[in-house]
Structure formats: structure tokens, C-alpha cells
Enzyme design. Structure first.
Site, PDB file in Angstrom:
ATOM      1  N   TYR A  72       0.853  -1.179   0.000  1.00  0.00           N
ATOM      2  CA  TYR A  72       0.000   0.000   0.000  1.00  0.00           C
ATOM      3  C   TYR A  72       0.890   1.231   0.000  1.00  0.00           C
ATOM      4  CZ  TYR A  72      -3.167   3.626   1.678  1.00  0.00           C
ATOM      5  OH  TYR A  72      -3.898   4.782   1.804  1.00  0.00           O
ATOM      6  N   GLU A  83      -3.057   7.644  -4.128  1.00  0.00           N
ATOM      7  CA  GLU A  83      -2.985   6.339  -3.472  1.00  0.00           C
ATOM      8  C   GLU A  83      -2.758   5.252  -4.526  1.00  0.00           C
ATOM      9  OE1 GLU A  83      -5.872   5.188  -0.107  1.00  0.00           O
ATOM     10  OE2 GLU A  83      -6.559   3.985  -1.797  1.00  0.00           O
TER      11      GLU A  83
END
Lengths: 392, 292
Positions: free
Chosen positions: A113, A201
Site C-alpha cells: 500500500y 494512493e
């Protein structure tokens, strides 16, 4: 403003960030040739078929399908294009899939992530990575916060190599993958700054089995206030992904957000507008919307606000709450009467005007031919509008 | 006494010849604000507002010629952050930026510079500040205020007016009312203002109005528990706001954790602040707090 995955990946590409590449189709007739082109251009027999909607949670909702063969890819594309995709972010009504992204597939070694956003408290940007990629990061943050590695970046200095190295070490990368990741992180920060993003992101960023670092997804939120200097990004706006009433309201410079209740409200100022919604709830009603007509509530903006609120069939009563500072209440009152004249008094309207020329405004409303319900203060106004909605 | 501004503040208006700047500078003069200069690049040497205010090309010039120490900024969003930096480079002590829609990244950078230059900033995206009967900077309606002992600090404009109106209805006046702004990055935090009110002998109690998004109200509440002796009445707007949606203000968005209205109300209460569930209770609650 948000954009689609494929648009975000094109931005990544322009910053030299390696992506899982592919092509977008809007018509199923183009599927076969596009699948073939993806297989050929990216040397990948298997492909992914990915629904393009702004909401997250597409995979779990059935909007992302791994397809080992062209036949399966076509079947998946046929299913996904035009489907109503329901995810935890779309709400129960779902979102229609108008575009499908067909991409190359990778054999994945590890998923990570990776995100950058503003840390308001520190007045710095925060860059976060985690070895727990591909899952809900909120869960990781709540349950195992030590698995999120963070560095804070001074925007005047930019991201430095040692910071990128800290992130890459944190992901336990080695060799060429480590070197690539360091470069990718620095480029990602440049991308975040260069596009005036408020959030970038990648979930997941992967290490492929053959040792490459690749962005498998992209998510951007842009600072609406900075879009004026990014016409190319502003051009990526997809109005199909937004509530049509909100799109209409934005044309009139009205700040409108649709909610599920039956009491419409129109207020000047964002804080007072939220407080008005809250007091409607406390009075036993449910707000149908947030609507800030802005500091300069004019007759024209009041009329447009009325139109927008009335376009929602759930609305059973409307509360207009204006605290006139620079705005003169008598002008607002005239605007209300004009709007009612043009659009009709379809539902009960409660009006609370306070501040500059409030007395004159009350006289104007009470002497008008319309049964507009006056209110003395916010509590009184909330009770009256909720009662009116119940009776209607 | 009061905080930040008073009748001795020497004010320069950046963007004074724009329509907003001219309109509000006129209103501020009528209130009694001591405006000594205006700045519009290229219009130096002129005067404006019926010849009452000399115009300069830069804040630096205005400062040298008039000894201005406070700036009020009405400059369009693309140039607002630069106007803030210019004020701080010229040695201004306090700048108030009214402009709504300043890009966040511009503000993050500007904040760094003004911290270095030791200038205090209110805003951006704020209604400004009023020290009652002495100095008004910004767009608040002066006539709703009356002289008294309550300090008001708020993220929101019209909600500040609502609070002032309610205080007036229960017979309470104000020392100074401050809108700190609703953007993610602002110059002055709630803690800063609470500290100023705590140290102001004239202020007997404080109304603190916040909203969803960020941690500022929570930080302020924790700070107040340790450092404030004066009663605080709090209100948080956005109990009905859905998560993930920006509610007008660029900073008003619930993104998880302790930034919901519910969480903030809980944290404020835990730290001894008298929290109003309903916005309509602000005036009465302050009256009660002062009588205790």
C-alpha cells in the site's frame, strides 16, 4: 475532484511511474479487438477486465475479473460493461459501469500500500507505505498501525532520497526492486505536488515475480481550488459519476450535496448550513440536502437554490435560514417571493431571516400573497419546518 | 483590553481597489478601523475611498510610509498566498486573509514562510476579526456585536454571526470575535486564540465553534483542560454530514477517526467544555457558564 483509475495511471505514466497498462472501451463491439491488442502490445496472454467507476471496492463488488484467455476476457467485459456495480462506497443504488479498462496481468510476488496526503496538524505532506497492500488500509491503521511506515515531507524542500529509502527499507525490498522503489516514491511525490493532488494512493503497488515494481491501481483526489492551473486535469472530470442535481447546482455556483431526508434547506455559509441540517435532525426531521448559497445570497441564487431543492421529489418542506451580514435580508425576502411566484409554492416554506434589514424582510414576507411561514430563530424554524413536512 | 487588534492597530488593505476590497474597506472605515494605507500593484500614488486612503505599489512601501502593522487581504485566490508572504516579508505583525479558494499547496508553503518571519495570520477563507467598538477587519457585520466580556472563536462565518446574535439576545456582549477560517491549512489555530483569550483580563468566557474535519477542536479541548481557567462553550457543526463528502469548507470533510462531530463533541465534553448539542443553545449556555 476524482478521476478514473485509467486516467490516474496515464498521469503516473507521464511522471515515469511504471504501471499495469491497458486500454479503455466504452462499447462492447470494441472488446475483442482491444483484448487482442492488450495481449499483443503488453505480451500478456491473461488480462484483467476492470470496471471504471470512481467508487472504491470494485473488486469485491465483482467489477474486476482476472481473465486467463481472450474468450473469458470477452465474457467478463460483456458482463461488466453496463452493469450496476454496488460497492461499499456506492451505496445500495450502485453505479452504472460506462467504461471498462482491459489491462495486462502480472504474476504477483508481493502487494504493498502506498499513499500521500496532507497532514494538517504538521503542515507537511505525509507519505505512507505498508506491506499490507491490496486490503482495506483503514483496517490496517486501526489494528496493526506499526505496519504503516510514514515519512513527513516539507513541501518547500521536496522528498529526499533518504526518506524514499526509509519507505523502501520498510517494505523489506532489496536489490533492483529496492532501487526502483526509491525512484518510484520520489516520482510519486513529484506527481502529487505537480498535480495539486490532495490524495494520491496506489493500492496495490506490486513486486512482480520477475522483480518489477508496478502500480496496479491509482486513486487521485485533486484540490478543487487548484484546478484552474491544471486545465488538462479539469478536463478529466466525468460528470456521469456525480449526482446530476449536484452537477446542475455547480453551474449556478451553489454548493449542494444531496442527502436522503425530506426537509430541504437553503442557508448562507457552510458552517451555518451544517448547523441547520443538525437542528432539523434534532427537531425530529431528516435533512434532504446541504445547500450553501454563499456569502452573497442574491435574489438570483435564492431562486436557483429553490429550483435545485424542488427537483428532489422527497422534499416535503423547505427551510430558508439566512443570517444577513453583508447580505441584506430584504433582498433575500424579495428573492424568495420572486422564486415562489415563478416556481409555485409546491411544499411549505419556512423562512428565518436575521441580521441586516431583518425587520423589513419580515414585513415583506408577511404582506406577500403567499403563505410563507415566518420563524423567529433557528429552534423555532426547525420545529416549524419539521411539523410542516410531517403534515404534508 | 481585547486580543490581536484594537483602535491603535494601523491597517493596510491589500487589494483595496478591487470591488471586494473597496466595499469592505469602506465598511471598515465606517466602523472606525484605523486604515492607514491600501496596496494595489501599479496604482501606487493614487488615493481611494473619497481620497481617505493612500494607495501604494507594495506592502513594503506602505509599511515604510505609514508604519502599518496589520494587513487585511482581499486578493483573488491565485495570488492570495503570495499576498500573505509579501505581508510577512514587509514586517507586518498580523495579516487577515479573507480570500476563499486558496490552493492548499500554496498555503502549506506560505505557512512555512510566515512562521519564519514570525507573522500571525488569520484565515484564509475566514470572515475576519472584530474587537468591538474599536477595530473591524474583514466582512463581519459590525452592528450585531456589542461590547462585553465573551470571546468568540470560530471556523465559520455566518455561524459566528449566529453565536454573536444569540449572545446579544441573552444580554452578553463580546470582547473580540474571530473567524479563523475553514480551510485545511490556516494561520492561527484554536489553541492560539484560546491562549490569547485566557490572557486577556477583560474576557470572562469563550464560545468556541468548530465543525467536522481535522483535529483542531480536539487539540484545543485537551489544551484548554490543562491551561484555561475561563469557561468555554463549544459547538461542533456537521452531526448529520455524511462521511467522505466535503461540506462547503475545504477542511470540512470526515475522513475517519476522531474528526466526526460525534467524536469531537465527546472529546470536548471529556475535557470540560460545555458542549451544545443544538446550535440554538449557545447563548443560554454561555450565560449559565458565566453565572456559575
Amino acid at each position: 475532484m476524482k478521476i478514473h483509475e485509467y486516467q490516474g495511471k496515464n498521469i503516473f505514466k507521464s511522471y515515469g511511474i511504471p504501471i499495469q497498462d491497458g486500454y479503455v472501451i466504452e462499447h462492447i463491439e470494441d472488446a475483442s479487438s482491444t483484448i487482442e491488442k492488450v495481449q499483443k502490445d503488453f505480451n500478456s496472454d491473461a488480462v484483467l477486465v476492470k470496471a471504471q467507476i470512481h467508487a472504491g471496492g470494485r473488486g469485491k463488488g465483482g467489477g474486476v475479473k482476472y481473465s486467463p484467455t481472450a474468450e473469458e476476457a470477452l465474457a467478463n467485459a460483456t458482463n461488466i460493461l453496463g452493469m450496476n456495480l454496488v460497492t461499499h462506497q456506492t451505496g445500495a443504488e450502485g453505479q452504472k459501469v460506462r467504461k471498462v479498462y482491459i489491462t495486462e496481468a502480472f504474476d504477483i510476488e508481493n502487494e504493498y500500500y502506498c499513499a500521500i496526503t496532507l497532514d494538517r496538524g504538521k503542515t507537511k505532506d505525509v507519505f505512507m507505505v505498508s506491506t499490507e497492500g491490496g486490503v482495506e488500509i483503514e483496517k490496517v491503521a486501526a489494528e496493526t498501525p506499526e505496519k504503516i511506515i510514514k515519512v513527513w515531507i516539507d513541501p518547500l524542500v521536496g522528498m529526499k532520497s533518504y526518506q524514499a529509502r526509509k519507505l523502501a527499507f520498510g517494505l523489506e525490498l532489496t536489490g533492483d526492486a529496492f532501487k526502483t522503489a526509491v525512484k518510484v516514491f520520489v516520482k510519486l511525490y513529484q506527481c502529487y505536488q505537480g498535480t495539486d493532488a490532495s490524495l494520491v494512493e496506489i493500492n496495490p503497488l506490486i513486486l512482480s515475480e520477475d522483480g518489477r515494481i508496478i502500480a496496479l491501481d491509482s486513486k487521485f483526489n485533486f484540490d478543487d481550488n487548484a484546478l484552474y492551473r491544471h486545465p488538462d486535469i479539469a478536463g478529466l472530470r466525468d460528470k456521469n459519476e456525480e449526482d446530476p442535481t449536484e452537477v446542475e447546482a455547480s453551474k449556478f455556483d451553489l454548493n449542494y450535496i444531496k442527502l436522503d431526508g425530506n426537509v430541504g434547506c437553503m442557508v448562507n455559509g457552510a458552517g451555518l448550513a451544517m448547523a441547520t441540517m443538525d437542528i432539523i435532525k434534532l427537531a425530529g426531521g431528516d435533512p434532504a440536502n446541504f445547500l450553501d448559497v454563499g456569502g452573497a445570497a442574491s435574489a438570483e441564487s435564492v431562486k436557483n437554490g429553490f429550483k435545485i431543492i424542488l427537483s428532489d421529489d422527497n422534499v416535503k418542506a423547505i427551510l430558508i435560514n439566512i443570517f444577513g451580514g453583508i447580505v441584506r435580508c430584504d433582498r433575500v425576502a424579495n428573492g424568495v417571493i420572486q422564486a415562489v411566484k415563478e416556481l409555485g409554492l409546491k411544499v411549505p416554506v419556512v423562512v428565518r431571516l436575521e441580521g441586516t434589514n431583518a425587520e423589513e424582510a419580515k414585513t415583506i414576507l408577511s404582506e406577500s400573497e403567499f403563505a410563507i411561514i415566518p420563524a423567529d430563530d433557528m429552534k423555532d424554524a426547525a420545529q416549524k419546518v419539521v411539523d410542516a413536512a410531517l403534515k404534508n | 483590553m481585547s486580543i490581536l487588534v484594537n483602535k491603535n492597530s494601523r491597517v493596510v488593505v491589500q487589494g483595496i481597489t478591487g470591488s471586494e476590497g473597496t466595499f469592505h474597506a469602506t465598511q471598515m472605515l465606517e466602523y472606525g478601523t484605523n486604515i492607514v494605507a491600501g496596496v494595489t500593484p501599479g496604482k501606487g500614488g493614487q488615493s481611494t475611498i473619497d481620497g481617505k486612503v493612500p494607495v501604494f505599489n507594495s506592502v513594503e512601501e506602505a509599511k515604510i510610509e505609514t508604519d502599518a502593522n496589520v494587513s487585511i487581504i482581499f486578493v483573488p485566490p491565485p495570488f492570495a498566498a503570495e499576498a500573505i508572504i509579501e505581508a510577512s516579508d514587509a514586517g507586518i505583525e498580523l495579516a487577515v486573509c479573507i480570500t476563499e479558494g486558496v490552493p492548499v499547496q500554496d498555503m502549506v508553503k506560505a505557512k512555512r514562510i510566515i512562521d519564519q518571519n514570525n507573522m500571525r495570520l488569520l484565515g484564509p477563507n475566514c470572515p475576519g476579526i472584530i474587537t468591538v467598538d474599536e477595530c473591524k477587519l474583514g466582512i463581519m457585520p459590525g452592528f450585531i456585536c456589542q461590547k462585553g466580556n465573551v470571546g468568540v472563536v470560530s471556523k465559520s462565518g455566518t455561524l459566528t454571526y449566529e453565536a454573536i446574535g444569540q449572545l446579544g439576545n441573552v444580554g452578553l456582549g463580546q470582547t473580540t470575535a474571530i473567524g479563523i477560517g475553514g480551510d485545511p491549512i490556516i494561520g492561527t489555530s484554536m489553541i492560539d486564540v484560546l491562549e490569547l483569550f485566557e490572557n486577556d483580563p477583560e474576557t470572562k468566557g469563550v464560545v468556541m465553534i468548530g465543525e467536522i474535519g481535522g483535529q483542531m477542536e480536539n487539540d484545543a479541548a485537551r489544551w484548554a483542560k490543562k491551561n484555561m481557567t475561563k469557561p468555554i462553550v463549544g459547538f461542533i457543526a456537521g452531526q448529520t454530514a455524511p462521511p467522505g463528502r466535503r461540506m462547503g469548507h475545504a477542511g470540512a470533510i470526515v475522513s475517519g477517526g476522531d474528526d466526526t462531530a460525534e467524536a469531537k463533541m465527546r472529546i470536548l465534553t471529556e475535557n470540560g467544555i460545555a458542549v451544545c448539542e443544538s446550535v440554538a443553545d449557545i447563548g443560554e449556555k454561555m450565560k449559565k457558564a458565566l453565572n456559575n
